[in-house]
Design a protein around this motif. Structure first.
Motif, PDB file in Angstrom:
ATOM      1  N   LEU A  10       0.834  -1.196   0.000  1.00 58.97           N
ATOM      2  CA  LEU A  10       0.000   0.000   0.000  1.00 58.97           C
ATOM      3  C   LEU A  10       0.875   1.256   0.000  1.00 58.97           C
ATOM      4  O   LEU A  10       0.602   2.219  -0.723  1.00 58.97           O
ATOM      5  N   GLU A  11       1.943   1.212   0.781  1.00 57.70           N
ATOM      6  CA  GLU A  11       2.856   2.363   0.860  1.00 57.70           C
ATOM      7  C   GLU A  11       3.501   2.621  -0.504  1.00 57.70           C
ATOM      8  O   GLU A  11       3.620   3.769  -0.948  1.00 57.70           O
ATOM      9  N   ASN A  12       3.897   1.557  -1.169  1.00 58.45           N
ATOM     10  CA  ASN A  12       4.512   1.668  -2.499  1.00 58.45           C
ATOM     11  C   ASN A  12       3.522   2.270  -3.496  1.00 58.45           C
ATOM     12  O   ASN A  12       3.879   3.149  -4.288  1.00 58.45           O
ATOM     13  N   LYS A  13       2.280   1.831  -3.446  1.00 55.61           N
ATOM     14  CA  LYS A  13       1.256   2.360  -4.347  1.00 55.61           C
ATOM     15  C   LYS A  13       1.007   3.841  -4.076  1.00 55.61           C
ATOM     16  O   LYS A  13       0.834   4.629  -5.005  1.00 55.61           O
ATOM     17  N   GLN A  14       1.016   4.216  -2.803  1.00 57.54           N
ATOM     18  CA  GLN A  14       0.810   5.620  -2.449  1.00 57.54           C
ATOM     19  C   GLN A  14       1.956   6.489  -2.970  1.00 57.54           C
ATOM     20  O   GLN A  14       1.726   7.606  -3.429  1.00 57.54           O
ATOM     21  N   GLN A  15       3.170   5.963  -2.920  1.00 55.04           N
ATOM     22  CA  GLN A  15       4.324   6.694  -3.466  1.00 55.04           C
ATOM     23  C   GLN A  15       4.162   6.905  -4.969  1.00 55.04           C
ATOM     24  O   GLN A  15       4.437   7.995  -5.488  1.00 55.04           O
ATOM     25  N   ILE A  16       3.716   5.876  -5.670  1.00 55.25           N
ATOM     26  CA  ILE A  16       3.516   5.965  -7.120  1.00 55.25           C
ATOM     27  C   ILE A  16       2.450   7.010  -7.438  1.00 55.25           C
ATOM     28  O   ILE A  16       2.624   7.845  -8.324  1.00 55.25           O
ATOM     29  N   VAL A  17       1.346   6.986  -6.684  1.00 55.31           N
ATOM     30  CA  VAL A  17       0.267   7.946  -6.900  1.00 55.31           C
ATOM     31  C   VAL A  17       0.777   9.372  -6.652  1.00 55.31           C
ATOM     32  O   VAL A  17       0.487  10.288  -7.428  1.00 55.31           O
ATOM     33  N   GLU A  18       1.551   9.575  -5.593  1.00 53.17           N
ATOM     34  CA  GLU A  18       2.099  10.908  -5.299  1.00 53.17           C
ATOM     35  C   GLU A  18       3.061  11.363  -6.399  1.00 53.17           C
ATOM     36  O   GLU A  18       3.058  12.531  -6.786  1.00 53.17           O
ATOM     37  N   GLU A  19       3.873  10.438  -6.897  1.00 51.22           N
ATOM     38  CA  GLU A  19       4.790  10.771  -7.995  1.00 51.22           C
ATOM     39  C   GLU A  19       3.996  11.175  -9.246  1.00 51.22           C
ATOM     40  O   GLU A  19       4.316  12.164  -9.905  1.00 51.22           O
ATOM     41  N   LEU A  20       2.939  10.419  -9.552  1.00 49.74           N
ATOM     42  CA  LEU A  20       2.092  10.749 -10.704  1.00 49.74           C
ATOM     43  C   LEU A  20       1.425  12.110 -10.524  1.00 49.74           C
ATOM     44  O   LEU A  20       1.356  12.912 -11.465  1.00 49.74           O
ATOM     45  N   LYS A  21       0.954  12.401  -9.315  1.00 46.11           N
ATOM     46  CA  LYS A  21       0.331  13.704  -9.050  1.00 46.11           C
ATOM     47  C   LYS A  21       1.338  14.828  -9.286  1.00 46.11           C
ATOM     48  O   LYS A  21       0.995  15.870  -9.852  1.00 46.11           O
ATOM     49  N   GLY A  22       2.572  14.622  -8.852  1.00 43.83           N
ATOM     50  CA  GLY A  22       3.620  15.624  -9.059  1.00 43.83           C
ATOM     51  C   GLY A  22       3.900  15.844 -10.533  1.00 43.83           C
ATOM     52  O   GLY A  22       4.015  16.988 -10.995  1.00 43.83           O
ATOM     53  N   LEU A  23       4.003  14.752 -11.289  1.00 44.13           N
ATOM     54  CA  LEU A  23       4.249  14.860 -12.728  1.00 44.13           C
ATOM     55  C   LEU A  23       3.077  15.536 -13.436  1.00 44.13           C
ATOM     56  O   LEU A  23       3.270  16.373 -14.318  1.00 44.13           O
ATOM     57  N   LEU A  24       1.861  15.185 -13.049  1.00 42.72           N
ATOM     58  CA  LEU A  24       0.677  15.800 -13.648  1.00 42.72           C
ATOM     59  C   LEU A  24       0.587  17.284 -13.301  1.00 42.72           C
ATOM     60  O   LEU A  24       0.131  18.090 -14.104  1.00 42.72           O
ATOM     61  N   GLY A  25       1.037  17.636 -12.102  1.00 42.12           N
ATOM     62  CA  GLY A  25       1.022  19.035 -11.690  1.00 42.12           C
ATOM     63  C   GLY A  25       1.906  19.907 -12.559  1.00 42.12           C
ATOM     64  O   GLY A  25       1.628  21.087 -12.765  1.00 42.12           O
ATOM     65  N   GLU A  26       2.987  19.345 -13.074  1.00 43.45           N
ATOM     66  CA  GLU A  26       3.917  20.094 -13.918  1.00 43.45           C
ATOM     67  C   GLU A  26       3.581  19.974 -15.401  1.00 43.45           C
ATOM     68  O   GLU A  26       3.985  20.806 -16.204  1.00 43.45           O
ATOM     69  N   ALA A  27       2.867  18.920 -15.778  1.00 45.37           N
ATOM     70  CA  ALA A  27       2.645  18.618 -17.195  1.00 45.37           C
ATOM     71  C   ALA A  27       1.625  19.555 -17.835  1.00 45.37           C
ATOM     72  O   ALA A  27       0.694  20.018 -17.195  1.00 45.37           O
TER      73      ALA A  27
ATOM     74  N   ALA B  25      -4.507   9.178  -9.043  1.00 42.71           N
ATOM     75  CA  ALA B  25      -3.698  10.395  -9.206  1.00 42.71           C
ATOM     76  C   ALA B  25      -4.529  11.542  -9.787  1.00 42.71           C
ATOM     77  O   ALA B  25      -4.318  12.700  -9.433  1.00 42.71           O
ATOM     78  N   ILE B  26      -5.473  11.235 -10.679  1.00 41.41           N
ATOM     79  CA  ILE B  26      -6.275  12.301 -11.299  1.00 41.41           C
ATOM     80  C   ILE B  26      -7.563  12.577 -10.533  1.00 41.41           C
ATOM     81  O   ILE B  26      -8.254  13.546 -10.832  1.00 41.41           O
ATOM     82  N   ASP B  27      -7.876  11.741  -9.546  1.00 42.21           N
ATOM     83  CA  ASP B  27      -9.108  11.900  -8.784  1.00 42.21           C
ATOM     84  C   ASP B  27      -9.115  13.259  -8.081  1.00 42.21           C
ATOM     85  O   ASP B  27      -8.180  13.607  -7.364  1.00 42.21           O
ATOM     86  N   GLY B  28     -10.162  14.030  -8.322  1.00 42.35           N
ATOM     87  CA  GLY B  28     -10.289  15.335  -7.693  1.00 42.35           C
ATOM     88  C   GLY B  28      -9.544  16.454  -8.410  1.00 42.35           C
ATOM     89  O   GLY B  28      -9.577  17.596  -7.994  1.00 42.35           O
ATOM     90  N   ASN B  29      -8.853  16.127  -9.491  1.00 39.94           N
ATOM     91  CA  ASN B  29      -8.116  17.142 -10.251  1.00 39.94           C
ATOM     92  C   ASN B  29      -8.878  17.400 -11.551  1.00 39.94           C
ATOM     93  O   ASN B  29      -8.802  16.617 -12.498  1.00 39.94           O
ATOM     94  N   SER B  30      -9.615  18.498 -11.594  1.00 39.87           N
ATOM     95  CA  SER B  30     -10.493  18.772 -12.735  1.00 39.87           C
ATOM     96  C   SER B  30      -9.717  18.934 -14.043  1.00 39.87           C
ATOM     97  O   SER B  30     -10.254  18.668 -15.116  1.00 39.87           O
ATOM     98  N   ALA B  31      -8.446  19.366 -13.981  1.00 40.72           N
ATOM     99  CA  ALA B  31      -7.662  19.552 -15.198  1.00 40.72           C
ATOM    100  C   ALA B  31      -7.399  18.226 -15.911  1.00 40.72           C
ATOM    101  O   ALA B  31      -7.227  18.190 -17.130  1.00 40.72           O
TER     102      ALA B  31
END
Length: 177
Positions: free
Chosen positions: A5-22, A63-69
């Motif tokens: 679960l911790e590993n999956k959460q890290q992946i989701v956070e990494e994806l959120k960071g990448l999406l935030g910049e993309a 990662a995209i949940d709650g992010n309208s963009a």
């Protein structure tokens, strides 16, 4: 071995960071690509600040949940997907993906998302057909230079034309007397 679960959460956070910049996300069907081919794609994308991530659709949904963009991306999350996330040179990244697909004759772009708008395959192809930023800047500079040259010639022509008119007037009066 499954992911923790911790590993999956890290992946989701990494994806959120990448999406935030993309600025743009492309969804590719990567089925049938080897590790060497995926490495080749990632290398091609580096020049245009593109990143290729292979992850489960459920983790991308989180990662995209709650992010309208990025919420429109959900409709493309079926099957085996690789996600190309681009910040910066969007056209260059699309060209890199198209070049990769042409060379390998594998993988297909399912669609993409740019500024909250879902992109079809035709839209993505049109972006890839656009000239690069450097070419556009050179065209603009050339157009500005041409206008400046025409203005300089026009400004220079005013005194010359006035001088010719005065000379004709003076020659006309001199011959009439």
């Amino acid at each position: 071995m499954g992911r923790t679960l911790e590993n999956k959460q890290q992946i989701v956070e990494e994806l959120k960071g990448l999406l935030g910049e993309a600025e743009m996300a492309l969804v590719l069907d990567y089925q049938g690509l080897s590790i060497k081919e995926m490495t080749d794609l990632r290398t091609r994308l580096q020049a245009s600040n593109g990143v290729c991530k292979v992850t489960k659709n459920t983790l991308m949904r989180r990662a995209i949940d709650g992010n309208s963009a990025w919420s429109e991306l959900d409709s493309l999350l079926t099957g085996t997907n690789a996600f190309v996330l681009v910040k910066g040179d969007v056209g260059g990244a699309v060209k890199a993906v198209q070049s990769f697909q042409k060379d390998t004759k594998k993988s297909e772009v399912k669609g993409g998302l740019f500024e909250g708008q879902l992109l079809s395959q035709n839209d993505i192809k049109a972006i890839g057909d656009l000239p690069s930023k450097e070419v556009l800047m050179a065209q603009i500079a050339g157009a500005i230079n041409a206008v400046a040259t025409q203005v300089a010639v026009g400004i220079n022509e005013v005194p010359s034309g006035l001088a010719r008119a005065l000379q004709q007037h003076a020659d006309g009066e001199g011959s009439a007397a």
